[in-house]
Structure formats: C-alpha cells, structure tokens
Design a protein around this motif. Sequence first.
Motif, PDB file in Angstrom:
ATOM      1  N   LEU A   1       0.992  -1.126  -0.030  1.00  0.00           N
ATOM      2  CA  LEU A   1       0.066  -0.042   0.014  1.00  0.00           C
ATOM      3  C   LEU A   1       0.844   1.158  -0.071  1.00  0.00           C
ATOM      4  O   LEU A   1       0.576   2.185  -0.714  1.00  0.00           O
ATOM      5  CB  LEU A   1      -0.992  -0.020   1.416  1.00  0.00           C
ATOM      6  CG  LEU A   1      -2.383  -0.479   1.063  1.00  0.00           C
ATOM      7  CD1 LEU A   1      -3.158  -0.218   2.360  1.00  0.00           C
ATOM      8  CD2 LEU A   1      -3.038   0.209   0.095  1.00  0.00           C
ATOM      9  N   ARG A   2       1.745   1.323   0.811  1.00  0.00           N
ATOM     10  CA  ARG A   2       2.610   2.375   0.977  1.00  0.00           C
ATOM     11  C   ARG A   2       3.529   2.491  -0.341  1.00  0.00           C
ATOM     12  O   ARG A   2       3.880   3.722  -0.771  1.00  0.00           O
ATOM     13  CB  ARG A   2       3.650   2.186   2.097  1.00  0.00           C
ATOM     14  CG  ARG A   2       4.586   3.395   2.363  1.00  0.00           C
ATOM     15  CD  ARG A   2       5.364   3.332   3.634  1.00  0.00           C
ATOM     16  NE  ARG A   2       6.355   4.274   3.563  1.00  0.00           N
ATOM     17  CZ  ARG A   2       7.142   4.479   4.583  1.00  0.00           C
ATOM     18  NH1 ARG A   2       6.964   3.969   5.650  1.00  0.00           N
ATOM     19  NH2 ARG A   2       8.202   5.462   4.396  1.00  0.00           N
ATOM     20  N   LYS A   3       3.996   1.463  -0.951  1.00  0.00           N
ATOM     21  CA  LYS A   3       4.734   1.507  -2.053  1.00  0.00           C
ATOM     22  C   LYS A   3       4.121   2.046  -3.154  1.00  0.00           C
ATOM     23  O   LYS A   3       4.802   3.070  -4.114  1.00  0.00           O
ATOM     24  CB  LYS A   3       5.355  -0.011  -2.387  1.00  0.00           C
ATOM     25  CG  LYS A   3       6.551  -0.184  -1.490  1.00  0.00           C
ATOM     26  CD  LYS A   3       7.142  -1.756  -1.801  1.00  0.00           C
ATOM     27  CE  LYS A   3       8.374  -2.157  -0.951  1.00  0.00           C
ATOM     28  NZ  LYS A   3       8.877  -3.282  -1.482  1.00  0.00           N
ATOM     29  N   PHE A   4       2.931   1.626  -3.323  1.00  0.00           N
ATOM     30  CA  PHE A   4       2.131   2.064  -4.573  1.00  0.00           C
ATOM     31  C   PHE A   4       1.583   3.544  -4.364  1.00  0.00           C
ATOM     32  O   PHE A   4       1.603   4.318  -5.324  1.00  0.00           O
ATOM     33  CB  PHE A   4       0.713   1.081  -4.781  1.00  0.00           C
ATOM     34  CG  PHE A   4       1.273   0.052  -5.707  1.00  0.00           C
ATOM     35  CD1 PHE A   4       1.170   0.336  -7.148  1.00  0.00           C
ATOM     36  CD2 PHE A   4       1.546  -1.245  -5.209  1.00  0.00           C
ATOM     37  CE1 PHE A   4       1.366  -0.780  -7.875  1.00  0.00           C
ATOM     38  CE2 PHE A   4       1.867  -2.031  -5.859  1.00  0.00           C
ATOM     39  CZ  PHE A   4       1.744  -2.070  -7.360  1.00  0.00           C
ATOM     40  N   HIS A   5       1.309   3.784  -2.960  1.00  0.00           N
ATOM     41  CA  HIS A   5       1.006   5.399  -2.747  1.00  0.00           C
ATOM     42  C   HIS A   5       2.198   6.518  -3.102  1.00  0.00           C
ATOM     43  O   HIS A   5       2.047   7.232  -3.707  1.00  0.00           O
ATOM     44  CB  HIS A   5       0.583   5.382  -1.323  1.00  0.00           C
ATOM     45  CG  HIS A   5       0.263   6.916  -0.908  1.00  0.00           C
ATOM     46  ND1 HIS A   5      -0.900   7.421  -1.533  1.00  0.00           N
ATOM     47  CD2 HIS A   5       1.005   7.819  -0.190  1.00  0.00           C
ATOM     48  CE1 HIS A   5      -0.637   8.844  -1.101  1.00  0.00           C
ATOM     49  NE2 HIS A   5       0.206   8.893  -0.216  1.00  0.00           N
TER      50      HIS A   5
END
Length: 313
Positions: free
Chosen positions: A188-192
């Motif tokens: 989630l963090r990497k895509f954001h």
Amino acid sequence: MTYDLTGKRVWVAGHRGMVGGAVVRRLASEACDVITAGRDVVDLTDQAAVNAWMAREKPDAIVLAAAKVGGIHANNSRPAEFIRDNLVLEANVIHAAYENGVEKLLFLGSSCIYPKFAPQPIKEEHLLTGALEPTNEWYAIAKIAGIKMCQAYRKQYGVDFISAQPTNLYGPGDNYDLESSHVLPALLRKFHEAKVAGSPSVTLWGSGTPLREFLHVDDLADALVFLLKSYSGDVPVNVGSGSEVTIRELAETIASVAGYEAELVFDSTKPDGTPRKLMDSSYLHGLGWNKARSLKDGVTQTYDCFLRDVAGK
Ligand code: GFB
C-alpha cells in the motif's frame, strides 16, 4: 457453554497494536468494561510487574493480543527477539491469569504455527505434523508454546483458556515501516509513494508467486469476541477469510485501489517464505461465525485509513 460479558472487566493486552486496537473497538459494543495498560504501566516481559498489575486490576477476562510481530524480514533477521519476547510475555500473562482466577483467556496464535508444507487448506489437526518455515520458526515456536500453555492449564487446572490463530492480517493501525512490516501495508505504501512521485515501477520482494490469505483486522476482532462469548474448548481455532491470492495478484489489487499502474519488479534477493498458507476455517464456521469481507473492500477501507493516518505524516 457461553460466557456472558455483561459487567465483566476485560483486559485487552496489547491494545496499542493493530489486533488489540481492533478488539477494543469491537468490545465497545458489548456491555463490558475494557481495561488496558501500556508498556509504561506494565512491562509484560516482567513477571513480577505482571503479577502485581493483575492482582490489583483483577480482570475477569483477557484477550492476549500483545506480541512482538513483524513481516518476513523482521522475523528472519531478529529471531532472538521474536522467540524470547513472545515466550516470556505469554508465559507471564497466562500464569498470572491462572493465579488470579481469571475466568476466560483468549490467546492469539498465528497461521505460521503450521508446518511449511502442511496440506492445504490447513486444518487445526495439522499442528505439529511437520517442519516449520525457517524464516519465522522462532516466532512460530513461541506461538505454539502459548497455545500449548492454554491447553495445559485447561487440562491440569480446569481453567477456560482458549486460543485462536488468525491468517495474515491487515487494516487500521498496521505497521507501514518498509523494513519490518508485512506485505500488504508495505505494498500500500509503495504504490502510494510511487503514485505521488510518478515512479514507473514498484519493487516487490521475492518471486510474487507465494499464495497468502488475508483477513481484515476488524473481521478478526469480531470473530474473537464471538469466540470469547461462545467457545470453550482446547482446539486452537483457525480464523481466516477463505480466499487466497498470489503476491502478484495482491499487488494488482492494491494498484487498482490506489489508482496507479506501475511495472512490477521482483527482488529475488529477498525470501519468498512459505509457498502457500491457506487456513481451513470450517471449524469456526461450524461454531457459527463466517463474516469475512472481500479483499477488495478491505483494502479500499485500509487505503482510506492509510491516507488519513499515515501518508504525509
Ligand atoms: O507478509 P510477509 O512479510 O510475511 O510476506 P509472511 C509475504 C510475502 O510477500 C513473502 C512478499 O513472499 C514476501 O517476500 N513480499 C513482496 C513482501 N513484497 C514485499 C514487501 O515489500 N514487504 C514484505 N514484508 N513482503 C509472516 C511471518 O510471514 O506472516 C510472521 O513472518 C507472521 O511470523 C505473518 O506469521 C502472518 O506471510 O511470509
């Protein structure tokens, strides 16, 4: 046998963690008094402190959600901490619960307690039938010990101590630190961050082929309160969602929720861990609980929480 929570003092040990926090939220709709204590109040790895706190606070019931937890890299690189902290804190709390006449205790295991190559979907009876996954065997051994303590205290002392093991969890209050987190919050963090930076690619650990089952933590909390109220027995109960995805499919779901397509790059220097880990939750369904939401719905809700609570802070 049912356990009526009305008027009971229920201690949620580990309330600052993702699971404990969800249990506290869920217990708000029960007629019980929830009690909590941070590490500054009682260090659960200190037996004398746990005994003193328990003797003073006199909980009627305990949800033992406190644990040292982390993703594949944290487990693999800090084995001593994972085995020591978990063994000590669970032994302290379970024994003090017995000494202080606690009526009901629910201990949280983990799906990694099962053998690396357990038959799939994994049933409760597969516990201790084969070798563990090496990246998290230290944590797994500690969690198996906690389950066995509950069974032993049940058998020798007749106390109502039960266990349940959730599958891989996610949801509000998760750890988003890329070194120590589990895969779902990490992605989630990497895509954001890729979206914000306009990066063309997102790097995943391992091959992307391992299969994992994911459960939203609020669904787990609902199942745990159900078990607290209605289950009494020595079977450590599987709590899963029943559906599994590859890590690549998980990344695709997260890309769609975050609204950002990026090329997936696989870092083969990082471990895959166990190839497949789907739990058979039919025992829990037979007891009367079967309410897990879909992965897409759960990730959408969790991304909103991430944007509100974590991103940009
Ligand atoms: O969630 P995770 O760290 O733990 O990793 P486990 C699941 C899979 O996702 C592995 C891959 O195959 C990872 O290599 N993965 C891909 C990533 N990209 C990433 C990334 O950026 N971060 C992380 N963390 N993984 C844990 C156990 O195993 O499961 C614990 O170590 C616990 O003890 C927990 O039982 C439920 O599912 O492999």
